[in-house]
Design an enzyme around this catalytic site. Structure first.
Site, PDB file in Angstrom:
ATOM      1  N   VAL A   1       0.774  -1.100  -0.046  1.00 17.56           N
ATOM      2  CA  VAL A   1      -0.136  -0.020   0.009  1.00 17.56           C
ATOM      3  C   VAL A   1       0.782   1.273   0.040  1.00 17.56           C
ATOM      4  O   VAL A   1       0.224   2.408   0.139  1.00 17.56           O
ATOM      5  CB  VAL A   1      -0.988   0.022   1.121  1.00 17.56           C
ATOM      6  CG1 VAL A   1      -1.993  -1.036   1.027  1.00 17.56           C
ATOM      7  CG2 VAL A   1      -0.178   0.026   2.489  1.00 17.56           C
TER       8      VAL A   1
ATOM      9  N   ASN B   1      -3.549   1.928   8.527  1.00 18.02           N
ATOM     10  CA  ASN B   1      -2.687   1.159   9.671  1.00 18.02           C
ATOM     11  C   ASN B   1      -1.323   0.821   9.201  1.00 18.02           C
ATOM     12  O   ASN B   1      -0.476   1.079  10.143  1.00 18.02           O
ATOM     13  CB  ASN B   1      -3.450   0.092  10.218  1.00 18.02           C
ATOM     14  CG  ASN B   1      -2.566  -0.745  11.222  1.00 18.02           C
ATOM     15  OD1 ASN B   1      -2.253  -0.297  12.106  1.00 18.02           O
ATOM     16  ND2 ASN B   1      -2.042  -1.915  10.849  1.00 18.02           N
TER      17      ASN B   1
ATOM     18  N   SER C   1       1.023   8.455  15.722  1.00 19.21           N
ATOM     19  CA  SER C   1       2.036   7.916  16.751  1.00 19.21           C
ATOM     20  C   SER C   1       2.342   9.020  17.747  1.00 19.21           C
ATOM     21  O   SER C   1       2.337   9.984  17.292  1.00 19.21           O
ATOM     22  CB  SER C   1       3.278   7.063  16.165  1.00 19.21           C
ATOM     23  OG  SER C   1       4.331   7.240  17.265  1.00 19.21           O
TER      24      SER C   1
ATOM     25  N   TYR D   1      10.319   8.508  10.461  1.00 17.64           N
ATOM     26  CA  TYR D   1       9.077   8.122  11.076  1.00 17.64           C
ATOM     27  C   TYR D   1       8.058   9.000  11.722  1.00 17.64           C
ATOM     28  O   TYR D   1       7.105   9.321  11.180  1.00 17.64           O
ATOM     29  CB  TYR D   1       9.267   6.906  11.824  1.00 17.64           C
ATOM     30  CG  TYR D   1       8.243   5.992  12.591  1.00 17.64           C
ATOM     31  CD1 TYR D   1       7.573   5.089  11.595  1.00 17.64           C
ATOM     32  CD2 TYR D   1       7.848   6.415  13.870  1.00 17.64           C
ATOM     33  CE1 TYR D   1       6.630   4.452  12.384  1.00 17.64           C
ATOM     34  CE2 TYR D   1       6.876   5.642  14.428  1.00 17.64           C
ATOM     35  CZ  TYR D   1       6.158   4.791  13.514  1.00 17.64           C
ATOM     36  OH  TYR D   1       5.066   4.128  14.321  1.00 17.64           O
TER      37      TYR D   1
ATOM     38  N   ALA E   1       8.243  12.249  11.789  1.00 16.25           N
ATOM     39  CA  ALA E   1       7.959  13.364  10.720  1.00 16.25           C
ATOM     40  C   ALA E   1       6.617  13.106  10.149  1.00 16.25           C
ATOM     41  O   ALA E   1       5.711  13.776   9.752  1.00 16.25           O
ATOM     42  CB  ALA E   1       9.037  13.971   9.864  1.00 16.25           C
TER      43      ALA E   1
ATOM     44  N   LYS F   1       4.528  10.726  10.951  1.00 13.42           N
ATOM     45  CA  LYS F   1       3.492  10.532  11.784  1.00 13.42           C
ATOM     46  C   LYS F   1       2.761  11.888  11.774  1.00 13.42           C
ATOM     47  O   LYS F   1       1.540  12.092  12.176  1.00 13.42           O
ATOM     48  CB  LYS F   1       3.745  10.087  13.014  1.00 13.42           C
ATOM     49  CG  LYS F   1       4.073   8.387  12.883  1.00 13.42           C
ATOM     50  CD  LYS F   1       3.024   7.719  12.250  1.00 13.42           C
ATOM     51  CE  LYS F   1       3.292   6.085  12.251  1.00 13.42           C
ATOM     52  NZ  LYS F   1       2.316   5.386  11.488  1.00 13.42           N
TER      53      LYS F   1
HETATM   54  N1  LIG Z   1       3.938  -0.648  17.766  1.00 13.16           N
HETATM   55  C1  LIG Z   1       3.852   0.504  18.454  1.00 13.16           C
HETATM   56  O1  LIG Z   1       4.865   0.657  19.077  1.00 13.16           O
HETATM   57  C2  LIG Z   1       3.292   1.819  17.538  1.00 13.16           C
HETATM   58  C3  LIG Z   1       3.107   2.843  18.116  1.00 13.16           C
HETATM   59  C4  LIG Z   1       2.401   3.778  17.623  1.00 13.16           C
HETATM   60  C5  LIG Z   1       2.027   3.723  16.292  1.00 13.16           C
HETATM   61  N2  LIG Z   1       2.113   2.582  15.510  1.00 13.16           N
HETATM   62  C6  LIG Z   1       1.749   2.549  14.225  1.00 13.16           C
HETATM   63  O2  LIG Z   1       0.809   1.313  14.013  1.00 13.16           O
HETATM   64  C7  LIG Z   1       0.623   0.751  12.890  1.00 13.16           C
HETATM   65  C8  LIG Z   1       0.667  -0.451  13.200  1.00 13.16           C
HETATM   66  O3  LIG Z   1       2.082  -1.175  13.570  1.00 13.16           O
HETATM   67  P1  LIG Z   1       2.422  -2.434  14.395  1.00 13.16           P
HETATM   68  O4  LIG Z   1       3.132  -2.314  15.605  1.00 13.16           O
HETATM   69  O5  LIG Z   1       1.136  -3.406  14.362  1.00 13.16           O
HETATM   70  O6  LIG Z   1       3.383  -3.079  13.075  1.00 13.16           O
HETATM   71  P2  LIG Z   1       3.870  -4.451  12.965  1.00 13.16           P
HETATM   72  O7  LIG Z   1       3.822  -5.152  14.055  1.00 13.16           O
HETATM   73  O8  LIG Z   1       5.122  -4.380  12.187  1.00 13.16           O
HETATM   74  O9  LIG Z   1       2.791  -4.894  11.601  1.00 13.16           O
HETATM   75  C9  LIG Z   1       2.889  -4.142  10.550  1.00 13.16           C
HETATM   76  C10 LIG Z   1       1.679  -4.741   9.434  1.00 13.16           C
HETATM   77  O10 LIG Z   1       1.871  -3.834   8.472  1.00 13.16           O
HETATM   78  C11 LIG Z   1       2.159  -4.614   7.400  1.00 13.16           C
HETATM   79  N3  LIG Z   1       2.686  -3.705   6.288  1.00 13.16           N
HETATM   80  C12 LIG Z   1       4.072  -3.182   6.437  1.00 13.16           C
HETATM   81  N4  LIG Z   1       4.222  -2.424   5.097  1.00 13.16           N
HETATM   82  C13 LIG Z   1       3.146  -2.661   4.671  1.00 13.16           C
HETATM   83  C14 LIG Z   1       2.903  -2.128   3.332  1.00 13.16           C
HETATM   84  N5  LIG Z   1       3.671  -1.624   2.474  1.00 13.16           N
HETATM   85  N6  LIG Z   1       1.770  -2.664   2.422  1.00 13.16           N
HETATM   86  C15 LIG Z   1       1.066  -3.590   3.102  1.00 13.16           C
HETATM   87  N7  LIG Z   1       1.040  -3.884   4.488  1.00 13.16           N
HETATM   88  C16 LIG Z   1       2.327  -3.396   4.981  1.00 13.16           C
HETATM   89  C17 LIG Z   1       2.876  -5.851   7.670  1.00 13.16           C
HETATM   90  O11 LIG Z   1       2.623  -6.949   6.862  1.00 13.16           O
HETATM   91  P3  LIG Z   1       4.024  -7.458   5.962  1.00 13.16           P
HETATM   92  O12 LIG Z   1       4.989  -8.079   6.878  1.00 13.16           O
HETATM   93  O13 LIG Z   1       3.326  -8.717   5.310  1.00 13.16           O
HETATM   94  O14 LIG Z   1       4.472  -6.514   5.185  1.00 13.16           O
HETATM   95  C18 LIG Z   1       2.185  -6.141   9.138  1.00 13.16           C
HETATM   96  O15 LIG Z   1       1.171  -7.044   8.899  1.00 13.16           O
HETATM   97  C19 LIG Z   1       1.783   1.376  12.082  1.00 13.16           C
HETATM   98  O16 LIG Z   1       1.191   2.363  11.437  1.00 13.16           O
HETATM   99  C20 LIG Z   1       2.754   1.864  13.216  1.00 13.16           C
HETATM  100  O17 LIG Z   1       3.547   3.045  12.747  1.00 13.16           O
HETATM  101  C21 LIG Z   1       2.833   1.505  16.131  1.00 13.16           C
END
Ligand SMILES: NC(=O)c1ccc[n+]([C@@H]2O[C@H](COP(=O)([O-])OP(=O)(O)OC[C@H]3O[C@@H](n4cnc5c(N)ncnc54)[C@H](OP(=O)(O)O)[C@@H]3O)[C@@H](O)[C@H]2O)c1
Length: 248
Positions: free
Chosen positions: A64, A87, A136, A149, A151, A153
């Site tokens: 995406v 997401n 975030s 990252y 910036a 967000k």
């Molecule tokens: N975890 C935290 O501490 C945290 C805090 C604040 C905000 N967030 C935000 O919350 C969201 C989810 O984070 P998360 O912690 O759940 O991350 P995660 O555990 O790394 O999971 C990310 C998911 O996104 C998919 N993905 C990554 N790049 C993609 C792309 N280009 N196209 C389609 N799918 C893609 C990955 O699938 P594949 O592996 O198949 O690519 C995976 O299923 C993100 O936007 C992150 O920045 C996370």
């Protein structure tokens, strides 16, 4: 908004926060387009769990961070689209002075352009409905090592507010989580060091993906909320730092 029978997209829902959001929507009877890029096994498991939870859905493996990928995901929606959750995200930790072009471009594309492209593509299928962007606290406070990252967000917060005005009656909201217990969150905790959560939250723990999913569902269901950024970080933006030890 009631979710039973409504069509939803959750980008990056193979694991972590995206999976928790997909399951939460499914428990209310939604149809969910599940999406991942690389790990088809994880995305298939999310779809199985969506069906077990009482929802229905389909799986689209697509990147995406490209317009084509977003188009593929939107094309899979059977009819009107009611909910888009942007997401998918990627955090590559590096000191600013060492950042290479590839890491810069990937983080701009996955964290920002994905939401921009997917929202634009989604408009063809949306009349009313809701967009929720995963921002975030790195978009709200200094985040050494996560400059690009963070910036991006912050850019998502700006986009959220402007699109809430420009796209009304479609509502556009964002959540800004602190450190969440997912694969991405665990890698960040490895860098922040042992006991970070005790020193840098008021709750003494990191955020659960299910708590983020609850916040997203609240923003979807409440028809009076638009242009809002809901922070859920256990108080990190009040009392904490996103750094190892006491000082950056
Ligand atoms: N975890 C935290 O501490 C945290 C805090 C604040 C905000 N967030 C935000 O919350 C969201 C989810 O984070 P998360 O912690 O759940 O991350 P995660 O555990 O790394 O999971 C990310 C998911 O996104 C998919 N993905 C990554 N790049 C993609 C792309 N280009 N196209 C389609 N799918 C893609 C990955 O699938 P594949 O592996 O198949 O690519 C995976 O299923 C993100 O936007 C992150 O920045 C996370």
């Amino acid at each position: 908004m009631e979710l039973r029978g409504k069509n939803c997209i959750v980008t990056g829902s193979g694991r972590g926060i995206g999976r928790a959001i997909a399951l939460s929507l499914a428990r209310d009877g939604a149809f969910v387009v599940v999406n991942g890029r690389k790990r088809e096994d994880e995305a298939k498991e999310t779809l199985r769990l969506v069906r077990d939870a009482g929802g229905d859905g389909t799986l689209v493996m697509a990147d995406v961070s490209t317009r084509d990928g977003c188009r593929k995901v939107v094309d899979a929606v059977p009819g009107i689209l009611h909910v888009l959750v942007n997401n998918a995200g990627l955090g590559l930790y590096s000191p600013f002075r060492d950042l290479k072009d590839e890491a810069i471009v990937r983080q701009v594309n996955v964290n920002f352009l994905s939401a921009l492209y997917c929202t634009q593509e989604a408009l063809a299928k949306m009349r009313e409905g809701v967009v929720v962007n995963l921002s975030s606290i790195t978009g709200l406070m200094p985040s050494p090592g996560l400059s690009v990252y963070g910036a991006m967000k912050a850019a998502l917060i700006s986009l959220t507010k402007t699109l809430a005005v420009e796209l009304a009656p479609i509502r556009v909201n964002a959540v800004a989580p602190g450190v969440v217990s997912t694969k991405m969150g665990e890698s960040l905790l490895d860098i922040l060091g042992e006991g970070w959560e005790r020193r840098n939250t008021l709750t003494g723990r990191v955020v659960d993906p299910e708590e983020v999913a609850d916040a997203v569902k609240f923003l979807i269901r409440n028809d009076s909320i638009t242009g809002e950024v809901l922070t859920l970080d256990g108080g990190t933006t009040l009392v904490g730092r996103l750094t190892r030890g006491e000082r950056p």
